[in-house]
Design an enzyme around this catalytic site. Structure first.
Site, PDB file in Angstrom:
ATOM      1  CB  THR A 195       4.703  -4.274   2.802  1.00 31.97           C
ATOM      2  OG1 THR A 195       4.248  -3.757   1.552  1.00 31.97           O
ATOM      3  CG2 THR A 195       5.830  -5.261   2.586  1.00 31.97           C
ATOM      4  CG  ASN A 197       0.434   3.304   4.317  1.00 33.85           C
ATOM      5  OD1 ASN A 197       0.199   3.291   5.523  1.00 33.85           O
ATOM      6  ND2 ASN A 197       1.494   2.741   3.787  1.00 33.85           N
ATOM      7  CG  ASP A 253      -0.239   0.004   2.569  1.00 35.86           C
ATOM      8  OD1 ASP A 253       0.953  -0.378   2.614  1.00 35.86           O
ATOM      9  OD2 ASP A 253      -0.858   0.406   3.575  1.00 35.86           O
ATOM     10  CG  ASP A 293       4.076   0.089   1.612  1.00 34.97           C
ATOM     11  OD1 ASP A 293       3.825   1.045   2.357  1.00 34.97           O
ATOM     12  OD2 ASP A 293       3.613  -1.059   1.760  1.00 34.97           O
ATOM     13  CG  HIS A 320       7.462   0.396   9.808  1.00 36.31           C
ATOM     14  ND1 HIS A 320       7.701   0.229  11.138  1.00 36.31           N
ATOM     15  CD2 HIS A 320       7.029   1.680   9.655  1.00 36.31           C
ATOM     16  CE1 HIS A 320       7.401   1.343  11.785  1.00 36.31           C
ATOM     17  NE2 HIS A 320       6.990   2.237  10.905  1.00 36.31           N
ATOM     18  CG  ASP A 321       6.007  -1.714   4.548  1.00 36.33           C
ATOM     19  OD1 ASP A 321       5.591  -2.266   5.583  1.00 36.33           O
ATOM     20  OD2 ASP A 321       5.377  -0.855   3.916  1.00 36.33           O
ATOM     21  CG  ASN A 373       2.218   1.718  14.267  1.00 36.63           C
ATOM     22  OD1 ASN A 373       1.195   1.044  14.324  1.00 36.63           O
ATOM     23  ND2 ASN A 373       2.960   1.783  13.176  1.00 36.63           N
ATOM     24  CG  PHE A 389      -1.535   1.423   9.717  1.00 34.39           C
ATOM     25  CD1 PHE A 389      -2.405   2.485   9.933  1.00 34.39           C
ATOM     26  CD2 PHE A 389      -1.495   0.848   8.448  1.00 34.39           C
ATOM     27  CE1 PHE A 389      -3.216   2.967   8.904  1.00 34.39           C
ATOM     28  CE2 PHE A 389      -2.309   1.321   7.422  1.00 34.39           C
ATOM     29  CZ  PHE A 389      -3.175   2.389   7.652  1.00 34.39           C
ATOM     30  CG  ASN A 390       0.540  -2.906   7.622  1.00 32.53           C
ATOM     31  OD1 ASN A 390       0.101  -1.811   7.252  1.00 32.53           O
ATOM     32  ND2 ASN A 390       1.748  -3.340   7.302  1.00 32.53           N
TER      33      ASN A 390
HETATM   34  C1  PIR Z   1       3.532   3.551   8.869  1.00 28.62           C
HETATM   35  C2  PIR Z   1       2.399   2.908   8.378  1.00 28.62           C
HETATM   36  C3  PIR Z   1       1.159   3.326   8.834  1.00 28.62           C
HETATM   37  C4  PIR Z   1       1.064   4.320   9.775  1.00 28.62           C
HETATM   38  C5  PIR Z   1       2.198   4.942  10.294  1.00 28.62           C
HETATM   39  N1  PIR Z   1       2.066   5.922  11.236  1.00 28.62           N
HETATM   40  C6  PIR Z   1       3.433   4.555   9.810  1.00 28.62           C
HETATM   41  C7  PIR Z   1       2.400   1.769   7.388  1.00 28.62           C
HETATM   42  C8  PIR Z   1       3.714   1.338   6.777  1.00 28.62           C
HETATM   43  O1  PIR Z   1       3.636   1.360   5.355  1.00 28.62           O
HETATM   44  C9  PIR Z   1       3.950  -0.078   7.264  1.00 28.62           C
HETATM   45  O2  PIR Z   1       3.516  -1.054   6.319  1.00 28.62           O
HETATM   46  C10 PIR Z   1       3.081  -0.231   8.473  1.00 28.62           C
HETATM   47  N2  PIR Z   1       1.912   0.578   8.113  1.00 28.62           N
HETATM   48  C11 PIR Z   1       3.721   0.182   9.786  1.00 28.62           C
HETATM   49  O3  PIR Z   1       2.810   0.172  10.814  1.00 28.62           O
HETATM   50 CA    CA Z   2       2.905  -0.532   4.116  1.00 25.53          CA
END
Ligand code: PIR
Ligand code: CA
Length: 314
Positions: free
Chosen positions: A130, A43, A14, A19, A244-245, A164, A171-172
């Site tokens: 991701t 996202n 996304d 990503d 992250h991804d 987070n 988030f995911n």
């Molecule tokens: C990162 C993400 C979503 C929200 C925030 N605040 C930061 C997205 C990233 O793309 C990653 O896949 C995942 N979600 C991290 O939580």
């Molecule tokens: Ca992502």
């Protein structure tokens, strides 16, 4: 990693700044072969993340099909948190669409994932989600045989420790908890690359300067992503942005960088304060014969070397 037999992966994403960097590493490392890029709402809207994926495919010379998937979560009514701005990739300029730009594949992402997995030998394809897990959940419900056919699912999402989006939810998983629960309990091997390790790799000013000095097109893309992602993290008091991804991609191509531990992983679906939490059962005395693992340690220097080397490729 045996560079002669690249691992075949499908990146379900996304984009999203991180990503985009995951696609950079996946498309550049000789140990990986991208069979498809599929998109999912997370996202940003499906229209935004798909446009971003197509632009990134052009920038990164990804010739694999790009297909759009789920427009919303299975059950939840989640909305993106605006973290990635109006376009999902705020602060980044993607190439304007031209006649030569890659076209969107007409197939739905879920159909494409199933088609690819079923037409390859068992154990050949690794799924690398991701974004929210809506497409992957729909795919394994629609064609349960893929659970025995994919090599493994190496996903970015979840957290054994803090979240987070909420105190406990990443988030995911938070965006589509029911889909995540389906993916963690489908019976296929899942390696969870969660916030526990992705938040260890915050891009320090020194890392960002190394990226800026690279001077290739990929180096510029990486620098743009780092610069665009930085303000949000600095505002929250972190020393720099997380990507992250790309850590999930690193775990596929350089498994020595990430330490995993086998543990049952379930998703909280009904908690008052904990919906979307990944419940990682870390009790060592509980039988470990499960196909799920979570990442608990990362070789941070090795990770940045891997990514910066990839970005330095012409
Ligand atoms: C990162 C993400 C979503 C929200 C925030 N605040 C930061 C997205 C990233 O793309 C990653 O896949 C995942 N979600 C991290 O939580
Ligand atoms: Ca992502």
């Amino acid at each position: 990693m045996d560079a002669e037999v690249p691992r075949k992966i499908i990146v379900d994403c996304d984009p999203g700044h991180d990503d985009a960097v995951a696609l950079l590493l996946a498309s550049t490392h000789p140990g990986l072969d991208i069979l498809a890029v599929t998109t999912v709402a997370g996202n940003s809207t499906i229209a935004n993340v798909t446009r971003n994926a197509l632009g990134l495919a052009e920038l990164l010379d990804i010739t694999a099909p790009v297909a759009a998937g789920a427009t919303r979560p299975l059950v939840a009514n989640s909305e993106d948190d605006g973290f990635h701005g109006e376009t999902g990739l705020s602060g980044v300029t993607l190439p304007a669409t031209s006649a030569a730009s890659p076209a969107l594949d007409p197939r739905h992402a879920v159909d494409l994932i199933i088609e690819l997995v079923m037409s390859h030998a068992p154990g050949e394809i690794t799924l690398v989600p991701t974004g929210p897990f809506t497409n992957i959940a729909l795919a394994v419900r629609r064609e349960p045989r893929i659970a025995r056919r994919v090599r493994e699912v190496v996903l970015m999402g979840g957290a054994a420790d803090v979240g987070n989006m909420t105190a406990t939810a990443e988030f995911n998983v938070w965006f589509d908890p029911e889909a995540a629960e389906i993916v963690f309990s489908a019976g296929w091997p899942v390696r969870m690359v969660g916030l526990d390790v992705t938040m260890q790799a915050l891009a320090t000013p020194a890392v960002i300067e190394r990226a800026r000095a690279i001077g290739t097109a990929r180096g510029r893309l990486l620098t743009e992503m780092l610069d665009a992602a930085s303000p949000g993290y600095l505002k929250d008091g972190f020393p720099g942005p997380a990507l992250h991804d790309v850590v999930a991609v690193a775990a596929v191509v350089a498994p020595e960088l990430v330490e995993f531990e086998q543990a049952p992983i379930r998703v909280e679906l009904t908690g008052t304060h904990t919906r979307g939490m990944t419940v990682v059962d870390r009790r060592r005395w509980i039988p470990r014969a499960v196909p799920t693992q979570y990442a608990r340690a990362l070789d941070v220097d090795g990770f940045w070397n891997l990514l910066l080397d990839a970005a330095a490729r012409p």
